[in-house]
Design a protein around this motif. Structure first.
Motif, mmCIF file in Angstrom:
data_model
loop_
_atom_site.group_PDB
_atom_site.id
_atom_site.type_symbol
_atom_site.label_atom_id
_atom_site.label_comp_id
_atom_site.label_asym_id
_atom_site.label_seq_id
_atom_site.Cartn_x
_atom_site.Cartn_y
_atom_site.Cartn_z
ATOM 1 N N ASN A 84 -6.318 -2.317 3.032
ATOM 2 C CA ASN A 84 -5.185 -1.390 2.963
ATOM 3 C C ASN A 84 -5.300 -0.403 1.805
ATOM 4 O O ASN A 84 -4.355 0.329 1.535
ATOM 5 C CB ASN A 84 -3.880 -2.174 2.864
ATOM 6 C CG ASN A 84 -3.423 -2.733 4.198
ATOM 7 O OD1 ASN A 84 -2.750 -2.065 4.974
ATOM 8 N ND2 ASN A 84 -3.806 -3.980 4.478
ATOM 9 N N ARG A 85 -6.456 -0.431 1.122
ATOM 10 C CA ARG A 85 -6.751 0.523 0.049
ATOM 11 C C ARG A 85 -5.766 0.419 -1.108
ATOM 12 O O ARG A 85 -5.405 1.411 -1.739
ATOM 13 C CB ARG A 85 -6.812 1.947 0.615
ATOM 14 C CG ARG A 85 -7.842 2.115 1.715
ATOM 15 C CD ARG A 85 -7.663 3.414 2.482
ATOM 16 N NE ARG A 85 -7.953 4.583 1.667
ATOM 17 C CZ ARG A 85 -7.782 5.841 2.097
ATOM 18 N NH1 ARG A 85 -7.326 6.051 3.311
ATOM 19 N NH2 ARG A 85 -8.068 6.855 1.312
ATOM 20 N N VAL A 86 -5.332 -0.794 -1.398
ATOM 21 C CA VAL A 86 -4.405 -1.028 -2.499
ATOM 22 C C VAL A 86 -5.191 -1.102 -3.810
ATOM 23 O O VAL A 86 -6.257 -1.722 -3.870
ATOM 24 C CB VAL A 86 -3.628 -2.349 -2.293
ATOM 25 C CG1 VAL A 86 -2.724 -2.651 -3.496
ATOM 26 C CG2 VAL A 86 -2.801 -2.277 -1.012
ATOM 27 N N ALA A 140 0.824 -1.214 0.000
ATOM 28 C CA ALA A 140 0.000 0.000 0.000
ATOM 29 C C ALA A 140 0.856 1.261 0.000
ATOM 30 O O ALA A 140 0.441 2.305 -0.524
ATOM 31 C CB ALA A 140 -0.932 -0.004 1.207
ATOM 32 N N LYS A 166 2.585 3.217 -4.215
ATOM 33 C CA LYS A 166 1.363 3.409 -4.997
ATOM 34 C C LYS A 166 1.542 3.128 -6.478
ATOM 35 O O LYS A 166 0.562 3.140 -7.246
ATOM 36 C CB LYS A 166 0.838 4.820 -4.767
ATOM 37 C CG LYS A 166 0.488 5.103 -3.309
ATOM 38 C CD LYS A 166 0.052 6.522 -3.107
ATOM 39 C CE LYS A 166 -0.284 6.810 -1.638
ATOM 40 N NZ LYS A 166 0.853 6.564 -0.725
#
Length: 360
Positions: free
Chosen positions: A195-197, A155, A158
């Protein structure tokens, strides 16, 4: 097809794909991905590549780097196993970092990280992505090494896009990858989503699973778990006796149509590989659009054609891209277009062997 025409089309295809990723992120602010920055770099990198081309050096926008042959699974039909390579030392961290440094300077936009299981070298991948935020690093992984800590580390980078391998639902995935793997992968997707990946799935598409993996129910199940990229990779028969798993000509056309249709229905990228080769005048291997780096550093036409006359532990990338082998393959366009499915170079292996002999 005129050389500049297909390269311009491929550059535009890359830019359009990145622009679509940016739109997906704009609609889902919970995702972390530096798509806008990479899209801007792609335009600059394309100009660098064009300048090199005018000077006689063909730099592909994409490098596929198989950084290891090690793996924690033994999947049926794995191309790495099918290469039958003699044991060779993997590229050192210094060599691998040097290749990526040189690629960035030459105008390479995308470095696809593959294996084996590339996350056995996770720390190096993270370091490379950190050192080169302008390059996109899709990482094709079986996913089983992504624990909570690894998900958090991914994560933080980016410009890394993990692509987790599925073969369909549990029956298809477990049949190829091992009992219980499908359920373990669903848990991995949860970690990445939490983890908003910005991540996706890689699906090897065969004649057998075609209808299931292109069905909306399969796509919807993975989008619901956070997947935003679907890479549909056509099966290449690296194992003798598996030729009947290659997509039919009709299925290959249907796959491209399915990617277009699904893109209009779901907030995700749908990419078919090798895709519609006709618009590019044949396969994009051998530096036309991409090259492959083997675990030991050999520069090769593509992952399914393990032939090389240059090793990147011994010569700079710029020198290796002037390879006689790659040039002679590009000079014989018929071996990049004549195929009934799978891999054009493998289908025309007799001619390729002749070219390899001439290049020694």
């Amino acid at each position: 097809m005129e050389n500049g025409t297909y390269r311009g089309r491929f550059d535009r295809a890359i830019s359009e794909t990145l622009a679509q990723a940016v739109r997906i992120i704009a609609d889902d602010p919970a995702l972390f991905f530096c798509g806008s920055e990479i899209l801007l770099h792609q335009k600059k990198a394309a100009a660098v590549r064009k300048r090199h081309e005018r000077e006689g050096l063909l730099v592909p926008p994409v490098i596929i780097a198989s950084i290891t042959s090690r793996c924690n699974l033994a999947c049926a039909g794995c191309y790495m196993h099918g290469r039958h390579d003699r044991p060779a030392a993997e590229m050192s961290p210094k060599t691998l970092a040097g290749i990526v440094d040189q690629a960035g300077r030459l105008g390479v936009s995308v470095i696809v990280i593959a294996g084996g299981e590339p996350l056995v070298r996770k720390d190096e991948i993270l370091a490379l992505a950190g050192a080169h935020p302008e390059i996109l690093f899709p990482v094709f992984s079986n996913g089983l090494l992504i624990d909570a800590a690894a998900a958090a580390e991914l994560a933080a980078r980016k410009n890394i896009v993990p692509l987790i391998s599925f073969e369909g639902f549990s029956r298809e995935t477990d049949a190829r990858r091992g009992s219980g793997v499908y359920d373990r992968l669903l848990a991995v997707l949860v970690r990445l989503q939490e983890n908003r990946v910005f991540f996706g799935c890689s699906v090897t598409v065969s004649r057998e699973n075609f209808s299931r993996v292109t069905d909306e129910s399969f796509v919807r199940s993975l989008i619901g778990r956070g997947a935003r990229v679907f890479a549909f990779v056509e099966y290449v028969p690296v194992e003798p006796g598996t030729e009947d798993l290659v997509l039919t000509p009709e299925q290959r056309k249907e796959l491209q149509a399915a990617c277009t249709e699904l893109s209009g229905k779901f907030p995700a990228l749908f990419i078919g590989f090798p895709g519609d080769e006709d618009q590019y005048g044949g396969c994009l291997a051998a530096g036309r659009g991409f090259v492959h780096v083997s675990p030991s550093g050999n520069l090769e036409p593509c992952p399914a054609a393990p032939y090389s006359d240059e090793n990147l532990a011994e010569v700079p990338l710029e020198t290796a891209l002037r390879s006689r082998l790659l040039l002679r393959i590009r000079e014989r366009p018929e071996i990049l277009t004549e195929t009934n499915g799978g891999c054009a170079l493998r289908a025309n292996r007799a001619v390729l062997d002749e070219i390899v002999g001439m290049s020694k």
